[in-house]
Scaffold this motif. Sequence first.
Motif, PDB file in Angstrom:
ATOM      1  N   VAL A 214       0.833  -1.218  -0.074  1.00 45.40           N
ATOM      2  CA  VAL A 214       0.077   0.261   0.087  1.00 45.40           C
ATOM      3  C   VAL A 214       0.817   1.175   0.072  1.00 45.40           C
ATOM      4  CG1 VAL A 214      -1.879   1.299   1.281  1.00 45.40           C
ATOM      5  CG2 VAL A 214      -1.712  -1.279   1.074  1.00 45.40           C
ATOM      6  N   ASP A 244      -8.926   7.581   7.420  1.00 45.90           N
ATOM      7  CA  ASP A 244      -7.782   6.910   6.657  1.00 45.90           C
ATOM      8  C   ASP A 244      -8.217   5.831   6.066  1.00 45.90           C
ATOM      9  OD1 ASP A 244      -5.845   8.650   7.547  1.00 45.90           O
ATOM     10  OD2 ASP A 244      -5.184   7.193   9.531  1.00 45.90           O
ATOM     11  N   HIS A 246      -7.655   2.770   2.541  1.00 49.29           N
ATOM     12  CA  HIS A 246      -6.698   2.268   1.432  1.00 49.29           C
ATOM     13  C   HIS A 246      -7.830   1.699   0.297  1.00 49.29           C
ATOM     14  CE1 HIS A 246      -3.770   0.571   4.656  1.00 49.29           C
ATOM     15  NE2 HIS A 246      -3.685   1.784   4.552  1.00 49.29           N
ATOM     16  N   THR A 248      -7.902   0.477  -4.260  1.00 53.21           N
ATOM     17  CA  THR A 248      -7.004   0.088  -5.555  1.00 53.21           C
ATOM     18  C   THR A 248      -7.587   1.062  -6.570  1.00 53.21           C
ATOM     19  OG1 THR A 248      -7.396  -2.044  -4.840  1.00 53.21           O
ATOM     20  CG2 THR A 248      -6.963  -1.736  -7.222  1.00 53.21           C
ATOM     21  N   THR A 255     -11.136   4.244  -9.004  1.00 52.77           N
ATOM     22  CA  THR A 255     -10.759   3.494  -7.576  1.00 52.77           C
ATOM     23  C   THR A 255     -11.925   2.452  -7.340  1.00 52.77           C
ATOM     24  OG1 THR A 255     -12.392   5.301  -6.500  1.00 52.77           O
ATOM     25  CG2 THR A 255     -10.116   5.735  -6.829  1.00 52.77           C
ATOM     26  N   ASP A 259     -11.240   0.448   1.766  1.00 52.52           N
ATOM     27  CA  ASP A 259     -11.320   0.135   2.923  1.00 52.52           C
ATOM     28  C   ASP A 259     -11.065   1.288   3.807  1.00 52.52           C
ATOM     29  OD1 ASP A 259     -11.801  -2.666   2.113  1.00 52.52           O
ATOM     30  OD2 ASP A 259      -9.889  -3.013   1.687  1.00 52.52           O
ATOM     31  N   ILE A 261      -9.570   2.245   7.188  1.00 53.45           N
ATOM     32  CA  ILE A 261      -8.599   1.864   8.099  1.00 53.45           C
ATOM     33  C   ILE A 261      -8.906   2.525   9.617  1.00 53.45           C
ATOM     34  CG2 ILE A 261      -6.198   1.546   8.461  1.00 53.45           C
ATOM     35  CD1 ILE A 261      -7.357   0.191   5.877  1.00 53.45           C
ATOM     36  N   ARG A 295      -2.357  -0.245  -5.283  1.00 57.26           N
ATOM     37  CA  ARG A 295      -2.937  -0.154  -3.919  1.00 57.26           C
ATOM     38  C   ARG A 295      -2.487   0.873  -3.068  1.00 57.26           C
ATOM     39  NH1 ARG A 295      -8.086  -1.478  -2.040  1.00 57.26           N
ATOM     40  NH2 ARG A 295      -7.973  -2.237   0.106  1.00 57.26           N
ATOM     41  N   ARG A 297      -3.174   4.440  -0.192  1.00 58.65           N
ATOM     42  CA  ARG A 297      -3.543   5.019   0.994  1.00 58.65           C
ATOM     43  C   ARG A 297      -3.876   6.630   0.933  1.00 58.65           C
ATOM     44  NH1 ARG A 297       1.647   3.717   2.493  1.00 58.65           N
ATOM     45  NH2 ARG A 297       2.813   5.349   3.567  1.00 58.65           N
TER      46      ARG A 297
END
Length: 305
Positions: A214, A244, A246, A248, A255, A259, A261, A295, A297
């Motif tokens: 990531v 925050d 994450h 792809t 996108t 997820d 975080i 991937r 962040r």
Amino acid sequence: AEQSELQSMLTLARLRLSQGSLVTPPGDSAHDYLSRAADLDQSDTAVVELSGEFTNELLAAAESELANANLALAESLLNAARDWGAPSAAIDGLNNALDQARFLRRREEMTSLHAAALRRIEQGRFVEAENSAAYLLGELRNLNADAALVADVEQQLSSSLISGAQQAISESDWQDCEYFIGALETTGLAATTAAELRQAFVYAQRQADYLATVDPVGALSLRKANAPVYPREALLSETTGWVDLHFTVDLQGTTRDIDIIDSQPKGGFEEAAINALAGYEFEPFEFEGERYERRLRVRISFRLD
């Protein structure tokens, strides 16, 4: 003295003949002693008579060895009979029988090798050891086997290896990928497909590595990023915070697989952050002429200015 030696050779030749030692052991056979007697006096009546008997025994022994499938010994006996002047008709008849026996044995060997190779393929014993499918394929080729038998093993072996490689790639099983593709390369089967699979393997492994790491959002160039919509409740309460995430970036630069975080405060800004990030667009990532997913962040902040 010469006559005495002649009689001695004839005596030994008769003894070996009675024992069935026609051409073996070397140096102590009926053939050896009778040859010496013929060298001493080829016209001697006893030599001529024993030569005829010897020739008949050679033909009979050759026929017997043929019946027992001892083809090499049968050929040796037949050659000796020819050297001793056996009738052409008898020689030709046994030669034909010998050729037919060789043909049948070769066909049996080809059929047996073909069946064994197919069993090895079913067992998954493709290339790793002696008596593997690849080894038996080589034996078929060395035997100059029927093209159809060779082609059948080649087709089934290459098909199994290709299928195994494709499945390994789809399952990200890199060890099996190397095995199946390496087997195709080693055997020289389906060279074009093997090269394509090798390329697909390298791509898939590199793609997996990219997705396993990531990186910061700044690793890719951002084309579009809409500001998040401040939640009404947070705005009224003048609450600030951050989320925050994450996510792809796919091959088109959009996108997906977002997820959460961490966030602060919990339950305040997550939905707004996801909705904002879903509208981001990036320049697709390329390496050596191929596009890859990445991937990344990001922290999306919510502040009252």
